[in-house]
Write a protein that holds these residues in place. Structure first.
Motif, short mmCIF file in Angstrom:
data_model
loop_
_atom_site.label_atom_id
_atom_site.label_comp_id
_atom_site.label_asym_id
_atom_site.label_seq_id
_atom_site.Cartn_x
_atom_site.Cartn_y
_atom_site.Cartn_z
N GLU A 86 62.54 69.87 65.24
CA GLU A 86 61.96 70.83 64.30
C GLU A 86 61.11 71.88 65.02
O GLU A 86 61.18 73.08 64.71
CB GLU A 86 61.11 70.10 63.26
CG GLU A 86 61.90 69.30 62.25
CD GLU A 86 61.07 68.92 61.04
OE1 GLU A 86 60.86 69.79 60.17
OE2 GLU A 86 60.61 67.76 60.98
N LEU A 87 60.30 71.44 65.97
CA LEU A 87 59.42 72.37 66.68
C LEU A 87 60.21 73.35 67.53
O LEU A 87 59.93 74.57 67.54
CB LEU A 87 58.44 71.59 67.55
CG LEU A 87 57.36 70.79 66.81
CD1 LEU A 87 56.58 69.93 67.79
CD2 LEU A 87 56.41 71.72 66.06
N ILE A 88 61.19 72.85 68.26
CA ILE A 88 61.99 73.73 69.14
C ILE A 88 62.79 74.72 68.30
O ILE A 88 62.86 75.92 68.63
CB ILE A 88 62.91 72.89 70.04
CG1 ILE A 88 62.08 72.08 71.03
CG2 ILE A 88 63.90 73.78 70.79
CD1 ILE A 88 62.88 71.08 71.85
N ARG A 89 63.38 74.24 67.22
CA ARG A 89 64.18 75.14 66.37
C ARG A 89 63.30 76.23 65.77
O ARG A 89 63.67 77.42 65.78
CB ARG A 89 64.85 74.34 65.25
CG ARG A 89 65.77 75.17 64.37
CD ARG A 89 66.44 74.35 63.31
NE ARG A 89 65.47 73.75 62.39
CZ ARG A 89 65.80 73.14 61.25
NH1 ARG A 89 67.08 73.03 60.91
NH2 ARG A 89 64.88 72.63 60.47
N LEU A 90 62.12 75.86 65.31
CA LEU A 90 61.21 76.85 64.73
C LEU A 90 60.72 77.82 65.79
O LEU A 90 60.62 79.03 65.53
CB LEU A 90 60.02 76.15 64.08
CG LEU A 90 58.97 77.06 63.43
CD1 LEU A 90 59.59 77.89 62.31
CD2 LEU A 90 57.80 76.23 62.88
N ASN A 94 61.24 81.61 65.09
CA ASN A 94 60.04 82.40 64.79
C ASN A 94 58.89 81.93 65.69
O ASN A 94 58.12 81.03 65.30
CB ASN A 94 59.68 82.24 63.32
CG ASN A 94 58.59 83.21 62.88
OD1 ASN A 94 57.90 83.82 63.71
ND2 ASN A 94 58.42 83.37 61.58
N PRO A 95 58.77 82.48 66.90
CA PRO A 95 57.73 82.04 67.84
C PRO A 95 56.32 82.11 67.29
O PRO A 95 55.46 81.30 67.66
CB PRO A 95 57.91 83.00 69.02
CG PRO A 95 59.33 83.47 68.93
CD PRO A 95 59.62 83.54 67.46
N HIS A 101 51.41 75.42 63.88
CA HIS A 101 51.68 73.98 63.96
C HIS A 101 51.08 73.38 65.22
O HIS A 101 50.48 72.30 65.17
CB HIS A 101 53.18 73.72 63.91
CG HIS A 101 53.83 74.13 62.63
ND1 HIS A 101 53.75 73.38 61.48
CD2 HIS A 101 54.56 75.25 62.32
CE1 HIS A 101 54.41 73.99 60.51
NE2 HIS A 101 54.92 75.13 60.99
N ILE A 102 51.22 74.06 66.35
CA ILE A 102 50.71 73.48 67.61
C ILE A 102 49.20 73.69 67.75
O ILE A 102 48.55 72.98 68.52
CB ILE A 102 51.45 74.07 68.83
CG1 ILE A 102 51.26 75.59 68.93
CG2 ILE A 102 52.92 73.73 68.77
CD1 ILE A 102 51.91 76.20 70.17
N GLU A 103 48.63 74.64 67.03
CA GLU A 103 47.18 74.84 67.09
C GLU A 103 46.44 73.94 66.11
O GLU A 103 45.27 73.63 66.31
CB GLU A 103 46.85 76.31 66.79
CG GLU A 103 47.36 77.30 67.83
CD GLU A 103 46.84 77.04 69.23
OE1 GLU A 103 45.74 76.45 69.36
OE2 GLU A 103 47.53 77.40 70.20
N GLY A 104 47.11 73.52 65.05
CA GLY A 104 46.48 72.62 64.08
C GLY A 104 47.44 71.56 63.61
O GLY A 104 47.87 71.55 62.45
N PRO A 105 47.80 70.62 64.50
CA PRO A 105 48.80 69.61 64.13
C PRO A 105 48.37 68.72 62.96
O PRO A 105 49.22 68.24 62.22
CB PRO A 105 48.96 68.79 65.42
CG PRO A 105 47.74 69.10 66.24
CD PRO A 105 47.35 70.50 65.89
N ARG A 132 52.64 75.41 73.81
CA ARG A 132 51.75 76.56 73.94
C ARG A 132 52.05 77.33 75.24
O ARG A 132 52.06 78.55 75.27
CB ARG A 132 50.30 76.10 73.90
CG ARG A 132 49.29 77.26 73.82
CD ARG A 132 47.87 76.73 73.79
NE ARG A 132 47.61 75.91 72.62
CZ ARG A 132 47.43 74.60 72.65
NH1 ARG A 132 47.48 73.93 73.81
NH2 ARG A 132 47.20 73.92 71.55
N SER A 133 52.29 76.58 76.31
CA SER A 133 52.62 77.21 77.58
C SER A 133 53.91 78.02 77.46
O SER A 133 54.02 79.12 78.01
CB SER A 133 52.78 76.15 78.68
OG SER A 133 51.56 75.46 78.89
N ALA A 134 54.89 77.46 76.74
CA ALA A 134 56.15 78.16 76.55
C ALA A 134 55.95 79.46 75.76
O ALA A 134 56.55 80.49 76.06
CB ALA A 134 57.15 77.26 75.84
#
Length: 289
Positions: A86-90, A94-95, A101-105, A132-134
């Motif tokens: 889900e995370l990779i697809r999103l 839409n970067p 999501h990654i800032e407030g899991p 986040r690095s990506a």
């Protein structure tokens, strides 16, 4: 359950065999409390000397792994692959949207689908920091992979401290048993003028110390250390799977390929089948549609 069965088996076989051979428990039971105070007390003191507060708490907590087994089960690995999918697809669609999501899991509609994973701070930090690095165009997969590997190795080394601490105690228990036995012999020598039947009981009581030290070392503490080590290594595979999938993502492989890389790097006893994972991913896509 297996751990409890193992403990019962040890006690029944050792003492049962002793009794069947004609041994009497009276001498052992009489000497056992005093020998246990000396041996277990010295072992506890050595443990406290060689470890700090957090390490002691960590070891006490990890001893439960002997009975509980690895934290991560088959379904957890399937959930992790679905979460990463889900995370990779999103992130590719839409970067900007993936950042919330990654800032407030804890408030993320994606992460909250998988509460067991969300409770593990290290797993969440590993995912979020790498994603986040990506998003910051940190596009050198080899460097990211090296950073992740060092981080995972450091965490694994820290997690292994409990098994190392237990093994040190296991290695020392036979010697502590000898110390207790020597003290028993010293006590016996002070009663050298007593009749043989009295001296025999005193010597037998002294030898209980040697028995107890070796018995605890190889019957309990050593196996506990080995089990904690095995479970810790098994749990580390969960974080390795995160690394494999996210590095594959940085290499710009298709999302399904990234997830398949993770599936094939999952330990065999927890690995979902290809069709099982496909069904889980299809369910995700249908719920998102």
């Amino acid at each position: 359950m297996i751990g409890i069965i193992g403990i019962i088996t040890i006690l029944v076989m050792v003492f049962g065999g002793y009794l069947l051979a004609g041994g009497k428990m009276g001498i052992i039971l009489k000497a056992l409390p005093f020998e246990a105070i000396m041996i277990c007390g010295a072992a506890l003191g050595a443990f406290l000397i060689s470890n700090d507060g957090p390490a002691i708490k960590h070891t006490m907590k990890d001893m439960g792994k002997v009975f509980k087994g690895p934290k991560w089960k088959h379904q957890d690995y399937t959930d992790l692959l679905c979460l990463l999918f889900e995370l990779i697809r999103l992130a590719r669609q839409n970067p900007v949207a993936v950042e919330e999501h990654i800032e407030g899991p804890e408030e993320s509609s994606i992460f909250t689908k998988y509460p067991r994973i969300l409770k593990d701070k290290e797993a969440i930090a590993l995912i979020c920091d790498t994603m986040r690095s990506a998003s910051m165009n940190y596009d050198d997969p080899h460097q990211v992979e090296e950073v992740l590997e060092k981080r995972i190795d450091a965490n694994r080394e820290h997690a292994m401290h409990s098994s190392h601490a237990l093994q040190v105690i296991a290695d020392g228990l036979p010697a502590l048993g000898i110390v207790a036995a020597v003290l028993g012999i010293i006590k016996t020598m002070g009663s050298i003028d007593q009749p043989p039947e009295v001296l025999g009981k005193l010597i037998g009581g002294a030898l209980v110390g040697t028995f107890l030290g070796v018995f605890l070392a190889y019957g309990f503490v050593g196996p506990f250390a080995a089990k904690v080590s095995d479970v810790t290594k098994d749990e580390a595979n969960f974080y390795q799977l995160i690394r494999e999938v996210l590095v594959a993502n940085l290499n710009n492989h298709a999302t399904n390929i990234c997830i398949e890389v993770g599936r094939q790097n999952t330990p065999s006893h927890c690995r979902p089948s290809y069709s099982e994972l496909e069904d889980a991913l299809k369910a995700l896509k249908q719920s998102a549609a």
